[in-house]
Design a protein around this motif. Structure first.
Motif, PDB file in Angstrom:
ATOM      1  N   ARG A  35      -4.131  -9.488   0.606  1.00 14.13           N
ATOM      2  CA  ARG A  35      -5.507  -8.999   0.589  1.00 14.13           C
ATOM      3  C   ARG A  35      -5.800  -8.421  -0.792  1.00 14.13           C
ATOM      4  O   ARG A  35      -5.053  -7.579  -1.285  1.00 14.13           O
ATOM      5  CB  ARG A  35      -5.730  -7.936   1.658  1.00 14.13           C
ATOM      6  N   ILE A  36      -6.911  -8.894  -1.389  1.00  9.69           N
ATOM      7  CA  ILE A  36      -7.336  -8.387  -2.695  1.00  9.69           C
ATOM      8  C   ILE A  36      -8.720  -7.781  -2.536  1.00  9.69           C
ATOM      9  O   ILE A  36      -9.665  -8.453  -2.114  1.00  9.69           O
ATOM     10  CB  ILE A  36      -7.379  -9.508  -3.748  1.00  9.69           C
ATOM     11  N   VAL A  57      -3.622  -5.553  -2.679  1.00 13.65           N
ATOM     12  CA  VAL A  57      -3.907  -5.295  -4.091  1.00 13.65           C
ATOM     13  C   VAL A  57      -5.332  -4.785  -4.210  1.00 13.65           C
ATOM     14  O   VAL A  57      -6.276  -5.457  -3.784  1.00 13.65           O
ATOM     15  CB  VAL A  57      -3.724  -6.567  -4.941  1.00 13.65           C
ATOM     16  N   ASN A  58      -5.502  -3.604  -4.793  1.00  6.45           N
ATOM     17  CA  ASN A  58      -6.830  -3.038  -5.041  1.00  6.45           C
ATOM     18  C   ASN A  58      -7.071  -3.069  -6.540  1.00  6.45           C
ATOM     19  O   ASN A  58      -6.447  -2.321  -7.303  1.00  6.45           O
ATOM     20  CB  ASN A  58      -6.907  -1.600  -4.506  1.00  6.45           C
ATOM     21  N   GLN A  76      -0.230  -2.624 -13.796  1.00 10.61           N
ATOM     22  CA  GLN A  76       0.546  -2.031 -12.704  1.00 10.61           C
ATOM     23  C   GLN A  76       1.657  -2.988 -12.315  1.00 10.61           C
ATOM     24  O   GLN A  76       1.493  -4.217 -12.371  1.00 10.61           O
ATOM     25  CB  GLN A  76      -0.338  -1.755 -11.493  1.00 10.61           C
ATOM     26  N   THR A  77       2.784  -2.422 -11.912  1.00  9.33           N
ATOM     27  CA  THR A  77       3.927  -3.215 -11.457  1.00  9.33           C
ATOM     28  C   THR A  77       4.505  -2.585 -10.201  1.00  9.33           C
ATOM     29  O   THR A  77       4.569  -1.362 -10.085  1.00  9.33           O
ATOM     30  CB  THR A  77       5.027  -3.284 -12.545  1.00  9.33           C
ATOM     31  N   LEU A  78       4.901  -3.437  -9.267  1.00  9.45           N
ATOM     32  CA  LEU A  78       5.635  -2.979  -8.093  1.00  9.45           C
ATOM     33  C   LEU A  78       6.861  -3.870  -7.943  1.00  9.45           C
ATOM     34  O   LEU A  78       6.749  -5.090  -7.826  1.00  9.45           O
ATOM     35  CB  LEU A  78       4.764  -3.079  -6.835  1.00  9.45           C
ATOM     36  N   THR A  79       8.040  -3.268  -7.978  1.00 11.74           N
ATOM     37  CA  THR A  79       9.247  -4.009  -7.608  1.00 11.74           C
ATOM     38  C   THR A  79       9.540  -3.707  -6.146  1.00 11.74           C
ATOM     39  O   THR A  79       9.290  -2.601  -5.657  1.00 11.74           O
ATOM     40  CB  THR A  79      10.440  -3.603  -8.487  1.00 11.74           C
ATOM     41  N   TYR A  80      10.083  -4.682  -5.452  1.00 11.32           N
ATOM     42  CA  TYR A  80      10.257  -4.540  -4.005  1.00 11.32           C
ATOM     43  C   TYR A  80      11.469  -5.340  -3.549  1.00 11.32           C
ATOM     44  O   TYR A  80      11.827  -6.351  -4.170  1.00 11.32           O
ATOM     45  CB  TYR A  80       9.003  -5.037  -3.277  1.00 11.32           C
ATOM     46  N   ILE A 106      -0.953  -1.471  -5.906  1.00 10.56           N
ATOM     47  CA  ILE A 106      -0.273  -2.530  -5.161  1.00 10.56           C
ATOM     48  C   ILE A 106       0.486  -1.859  -4.021  1.00 10.56           C
ATOM     49  O   ILE A 106       1.237  -0.905  -4.251  1.00 10.56           O
ATOM     50  CB  ILE A 106       0.728  -3.297  -6.045  1.00 10.56           C
ATOM     51  N   ALA A 107       0.273  -2.340  -2.809  1.00 10.41           N
ATOM     52  CA  ALA A 107       0.953  -1.748  -1.666  1.00 10.41           C
ATOM     53  C   ALA A 107       1.408  -2.844  -0.716  1.00 10.41           C
ATOM     54  O   ALA A 107       0.878  -3.962  -0.719  1.00 10.41           O
ATOM     55  CB  ALA A 107       0.028  -0.769  -0.942  1.00 10.41           C
TER      56      ALA A 107
END
Length: 712
Positions: A131-132, A30-31, A10-14, A37-38
């Motif tokens: 938080r993971i 991160v779950n 998974q990838t999140l660009t921000y 990823i949020a």
């Protein structure tokens, strides 16, 4: 660059949010189970209530859990935060991360304050906290790249098992030639196969051209990390300056930082020499005052202590700058270059050992009857490589050695190993077994509380004796200070929220040596103020060593020398300069009191946090055996005669031992009463409704937990 083959899950660009007055006002979530990823907001009310660091961790952890969750449930979270001042390069001790989770040892909240660069790099990448949750395959690496503004969950098979090799590979792979910009969190095989795993937080020592480490050691957070299938978490960042936190008043920050740093540079060489020796200077001091744990906390001194103190390690430490954060003038993170282990996978190879610090020397040295600095270095090295907490390792093996010496266990139980005090090679063998999850070491790696039950049930050992000599409280092994002769420090350990760790209240000298607090009320006051102020460091991303390990030259002449109020005032100025929120020393205490009481209620939520859990093994209060009584007989006889008016005529030592025990156990219970009253808790140790309302934590969920525990 190392050849690492990864698969992106998974990838999140921000868009990276800049830090404003020490905060980004958002956290990263991160779950691992869902592969999501949020980014979540940190609202103003939460920021004002929980401040940062451990406060944010507790808030995020509470939100993730129900009361019946266990440490190995996917819902358990590992939360990591710095704080509003974390990442300031000029102010001493401002590079800390605070890690929080549910402990495999205690079943309740555990936290560790750790150096290395991760916390600041996380914040400058745009997040006040991480938080993971969830679980994954075992080959997972989470990468937070604040430069490219990208978060990745990667699967990277074939990575090395031990923390040293793993961090080297990942630092090389992700650095793009700038290794100083990488910080890696990792555990190791020992964390996976025990309940006493630690986390290694890295930073790159550019002068020595090597990755260095600090440990989030207490309570098995590394075990949670390994259970989640995490191999590593990596943060990447670039330049850091005084402007990185975008402080409210840059000039005020420069002024107060300059004052504190200048004082340390001038006074440290005259006082404890932290920049040259680190915490090893404590060994002869503890020995001289009969406070150095020896042979499982039976005794407080030993003639061999000089062999493992400052004189030994000042010759072994590699000279050079040793700050675990940029620009820290305390610079106490020393290490030994070109050490050659005698055992294990690194046998015969030159390695760099990060440490040892006092806790490791006392726990894995004198407490085991080992007075050889090279064995201590080897234990230190392998505990770090395997991801094992040296405090729990040392205290647990000391318990095993006393059980062995007393015939409560034998070679039939230990796999043929002689585990008498001083047996250094078998102590090392136990650590290797812990890492592999094999042999008797697999049992030791479960911690003292579980060993006590197992030794009684399986080996027929006396449960009462095991309880008296097993140095754990709440399931956490004791850190390395003798408390028999300090009632205040007994409270500092027994009443600590997470278990017997000295980072809440270290009161031995004030109580035992200086007699600053002779009454229960004075002890209770100290057991309020000191835990609150020490908690504050964990809220703000700070190390406590600059506060009271180097003190102003006129400090002894002040009204409250133990508090080092000049420095407390500086910290209030520092907080104000960064956040723009005017603060006095009293405000700092109030901030901590809020979070501290919330954590007590959190313990209640997890099924703990009442009077019955604030217990101590008797050895923490007084002598268990005739030999212990005899070693301090004049002190104990005098106490019975003068304090308690006991007639000792014709009385043998076992009788005197029993009489002393009755009185010392009673005085500890009286101390509990005084502390609970001072803290605004019920007689059962629960915060009252008035207390939680006064502190602004009367959230519906908090009030529900109190009601479930009979407080309405």
């Amino acid at each position: 660059m190392s050849q690492v083959k990864s698969t992106t899950r998974q990838t999140l660009t921000y868009p990276r949010r800049d830090v404003e007055k020490g905060y980004t006002d958002q956290y990263l979530d991160v779950n691992l189970s869902e592969g999501t990823i949020a980014i979540g907001p940190i609202e103003e009310k939460i920021k004002k209530t929980f401040i940062g660091g451990k406060g944010f961790d507790l808030w995020l952890l509470w939100d993730a859990l129900k009361g019946d969750n266990k440490w190995d449930d996917p819902q358990n979270a590992i939360c990591i935060a710095s704080g509003p001042m974390g990442g300031t390069p000029a102010y001493p001790g401002s590079g800390k991360s605070i890690v929080t989770s549910i402990s495999p040892l205690t079943g309740s909240v555990i936290d560790s304050n750790v150096g290395g660069y991760f916390g600041p790099y996380l914040k400058f990448s745009g997040f006040d906290a991480l938080r993971i949750t969830g679980k994954t395959s075992g080959d997972t690496v989470v990468v937070i790249d604040g430069i490219q503004e990208r978060i990745d969950i990667l699967e990277i098979p074939g990575l090395p098992e031990d923390a040293y090799a793993l961090s080297d590979v990942l630092t090389d792979h992700f650095s793009q030639g700038k290794k100083v910009g990488i910080s890696v969190i990792s555990a190791g095989p020992g964390a996976a196969n025990t309940r006493i795993g630690c986390l290694n937080f890295s930073w790159y020592d550019n002068a020595r051209k090597r990755v260095r480490y600090k440990q989030a050691g207490r309570g098995g957070i590394g075990t949670v990390f390994a259970d989640k299938g995490l191999k590593a978490v990596v943060a990447r960042w670039e330049q850091v300056s005084l402007k990185s936190n975008n402080p409210a008043d840059l000039e005020a920050l420069k002024t107060v930082a300059r004052c504190h740093a200048k004082e340390i540079v001038e006074l440290d060489p005259k006082q404890n020499e932290m920049a040259r020796l680190g915490t090893v200077h404590l060994v002869p001091i503890m020995n001289d005052f009969d406070l150095l744990p020896t042979h499982n906390f039976q005794y407080g001194s030993h003639p061999g202590a000089s062999l493992i103190g400052r004189e030994a390690f000042e010759k072994l430490f590699d000279p050079g700058y040793d700050g675990c954060w940029k620009g820290c003038t305390v610079a106490c993170a020393h290490g030994v270059k070109d050490f050659v282990p005698y055992t294990g996978a690194y046998k015969g190879r030159k390695v760099f050992v990060d440490g040892p610090e006092y806790e490791t020397i006392a726990g894995c040295g004198s407490n085991l009857g080992i007075f050889d600095p090279f064995t201590i270095l080897e234990i230190n090295f392998y505990c770090d490589a395997y991801g094992l907490d040296t405090i729990s390792v040392g205290t647990a093996i000391a318990f095993v050695m006393e059980c062995f010496d007393r015939g409560m266990i034998n070679t039939d139980h230990t796999g043929g190993m002689d585990l008498s005090f001083g047996n250094r090679l078998n102590a090392l063998e136990l650590i290797h077994q812990m890492a592999s999850g094999e042999g008797f070491g697999a049992i030791v790696g479960q911690g003292i509380r579980r060993m006590k039950g197992l030794f009684a049930e399986r080996f027929g050992a006396d449960p009462a004796m095991l309880q008296d000599i097993g140095m754990e409280s709440k399931g956490l092994e004791f850190s390395e200070y003798m408390t028999k002769e300090s009632l205040a420090q007994q409270g500092g350990y027994g009443l600590a929220l997470k278990g017997p760790q000295h980072d809440e209240a270290w009161l031995i000298f004030l109580d035992m040596v200086h007699n600053f607090m002779p009454t229960f009320e004075q002890k209770a006051e100290a057991l309020h103020w000191f835990p609150m102020f020490r908690t504050w460091f964990g809220l703000c991303g700070l190390c406590k060593l600059p506060w009271n390990d180097i003190v102003p030259e006129d400090n002894k002449d002040t009204l409250e020398p133990a508090k080092v109020m000049k420095h407390v005032n500086w910290y209030a100025e520092y907080y104000t300069a960064v956040t723009g929120n005017p603060a006095t020393p009293e405000d700092l205490i109030a901030m901590s009191e809020t979070v501290y009481n919330f954590q007590r209620v959190f313990n209640l939520k997890m099924g703990y946090g009442t009077r019955e859990h604030d217990t101590l093994p008797y050895r923490a209060m007084g002598p268990v055996t005739v030999e212990e009584y005899t070693s301090r007989q004049e002190r104990y006889d005098t106490e019975l005669k003068e304090k308690y008016k006991v007639d000792l005529t014709g009385k043998d030592t076992p009788w005197r031992l029993a009489e002393l025990r009755k009185r010392r156990e009673a005085q500890y219970e009286t101390l509990k009463d005084a502390v609970y009253q001072r803290r605004g808790w019920t007689i059962d140790g629960i915060p009252t409704i008035d207390t939680v309302k006064r502190l602004g934590i009367d959230f519906p969920e908090v009030m529900a937990v109190l009601a479930e525990n009979g407080v309405k």
